[in-house]
Design a protein around this motif. Structure first.
Motif, PDB file in Angstrom:
ATOM      1  N   MET A   1       0.819  -1.207   0.000  1.00 17.86           N
ATOM      2  CA  MET A   1       0.000   0.000   0.000  1.00 17.86           C
ATOM      3  C   MET A   1       0.857   1.263   0.000  1.00 17.86           C
ATOM      4  N   GLN A   2       1.935   1.210   0.787  1.00 15.20           N
ATOM      5  CA  GLN A   2       2.838   2.362   0.836  1.00 15.20           C
ATOM      6  C   GLN A   2       3.481   2.634  -0.517  1.00 15.20           C
ATOM      7  N   LEU A   3       3.783   1.541  -1.248  1.00 19.23           N
ATOM      8  CA  LEU A   3       4.382   1.694  -2.573  1.00 19.23           C
ATOM      9  C   LEU A   3       3.399   2.372  -3.527  1.00 19.23           C
ATOM     10  N   ILE A   4       2.122   1.978  -3.471  1.00 21.15           N
ATOM     11  CA  ILE A   4       1.101   2.569  -4.339  1.00 21.15           C
ATOM     12  C   ILE A   4       0.968   4.060  -4.056  1.00 21.15           C
ATOM     13  N   ILE A   5       0.954   4.420  -2.773  1.00 19.63           N
ATOM     14  CA  ILE A   5       0.858   5.830  -2.392  1.00 19.63           C
ATOM     15  C   ILE A   5       2.081   6.597  -2.875  1.00 19.63           C
ATOM     16  N   ILE A  58       7.621   1.751 -14.958  1.00 15.86           N
ATOM     17  CA  ILE A  58       8.574   2.816 -15.286  1.00 15.86           C
ATOM     18  C   ILE A  58       8.559   3.894 -14.199  1.00 15.86           C
ATOM     19  N   SER A  59       7.406   4.121 -13.565  1.00 16.46           N
ATOM     20  CA  SER A  59       7.331   5.081 -12.462  1.00 16.46           C
ATOM     21  C   SER A  59       8.129   4.569 -11.266  1.00 16.46           C
ATOM     22  N   TYR A  60       7.988   3.270 -10.996  1.00 17.06           N
ATOM     23  CA  TYR A  60       8.756   2.653  -9.911  1.00 17.06           C
ATOM     24  C   TYR A  60      10.249   2.692 -10.221  1.00 17.06           C
ATOM     25  N   LEU A  61      10.591   2.408 -11.468  1.00 16.35           N
ATOM     26  CA  LEU A  61      11.992   2.421 -11.878  1.00 16.35           C
ATOM     27  C   LEU A  61      12.576   3.820 -11.746  1.00 16.35           C
ATOM     28  N   ASN A  62      11.789   4.822 -12.057  1.00 18.48           N
ATOM     29  CA  ASN A  62      12.245   6.202 -11.940  1.00 18.48           C
ATOM     30  C   ASN A  62      12.613   6.527 -10.491  1.00 18.48           C
ATOM     31  N   ILE A  63      11.813   6.018  -9.565  1.00 19.80           N
ATOM     32  CA  ILE A  63      12.117   6.202  -8.142  1.00 19.80           C
ATOM     33  C   ILE A  63      13.396   5.457  -7.762  1.00 19.80           C
ATOM     34  N   GLN A  64      13.554   4.241  -8.304  1.00 13.29           N
ATOM     35  CA  GLN A  64      14.747   3.444  -8.034  1.00 13.29           C
ATOM     36  C   GLN A  64      16.006   4.161  -8.514  1.00 13.29           C
TER      37      GLN A  64
END
Length: 218
Positions: A1-5, A58-64
């Motif tokens: 849930m925290q990841l989605i937020i 890609i949004s998650y990867l951008n954070i990574q």
């Protein structure tokens, strides 16, 4: 849930608009069910989910990347993103199902399918822009400009495999040998190459127009 937020807050304005557009699309399908008492076109919900998968990746990867996480993990995510990217643009081909719409519902179904296609293309184009941003952290602008049309062409090929040969992204795990053989065959087929070129070209032109618009408004 925290990841989605966290993903939602990474670009709250765009994600809010996408969420509202998605709710609108779901509402259209509910109306159609009420009018016809059938679940026809409900596959669009699944197709839209698949269209969002590369956007989330890609949004998650951008954070990574921003947090300087493992490059091996980043490239693994990028590979999965590339496999799923054609799903974002695939929904446009669902317009073919308008042939199954009766005269009374044809125009309504046109709005329904095209609405899903628009949001699919939107998250696909945003994914390409995010990918370009990430790519520029590793290679020069020249190489980036060469890679982008290739990615669009590969998306066109992926759509050919999905719409014409009826494969999906999961087949790379469940049916890899047959899929690989058909990819090799398709790479030598004038019909599949032409399909991939004009569909990939369409994707690239929309991506390029958005890029020009962003440049003008900077």
């Amino acid at each position: 849930m925290q990841l989605i937020i966290k993903l939602f807050n990474s670009n709250r304005k765009i994600n809010s608009i996408l969420a509202l557009f998605t709710i609108y699309n779901l509402f259209l399908l509910v109306i159609r069910v009420k009018l016809t008492n059938t679940a026809f076109l409900y596959y669009l919900v699944w197709n839209l989910f698949l269209a969002f998968v590369p956007y989330f990746l890609i949004s998650y990867l951008n954070i990574q990347i921003l947090n300087q996480k493992s490059r091996i993990k980043s490239f693994s995510i990028l590979f999965i993103w590339l496999l799923f990217l054609p799903n974002s643009f695939y929904i446009l081909t669902d317009l073919i199902h308008l042939t199954q719409s009766g005269t009374r519902l044809f125009w309504f179904d046109l709005i329904v399918i095209s609405s899903y296609a628009v949001i699919g293309f939107t998250v696909g184009i945003i994914s390409l822009i995010k990918f370009e941003f990430i790519l520029k952290t590793y290679v020069s602008a020249l190489i980036t400009n060469l890679i982008m049309p290739i990615i669009c062409f590969l998306s066109g090929l992926g759509i050919y495999l999905g719409r014409i040969l009826r494969y999906n992204s999961w087949d790379i795990l469940s049916n890899p040998i047959e899929l690989f053989n058909d990819i090799l065959t398709s790479s030598l087929s004038p019909h599949s190459l032409l399909f991939s070129l004009y569909y990939g070209g369409y994707i690239y032109l929309l991506y390029f127009l958005k890029k020009i618009y962003s440049t003008i408004n900077q």
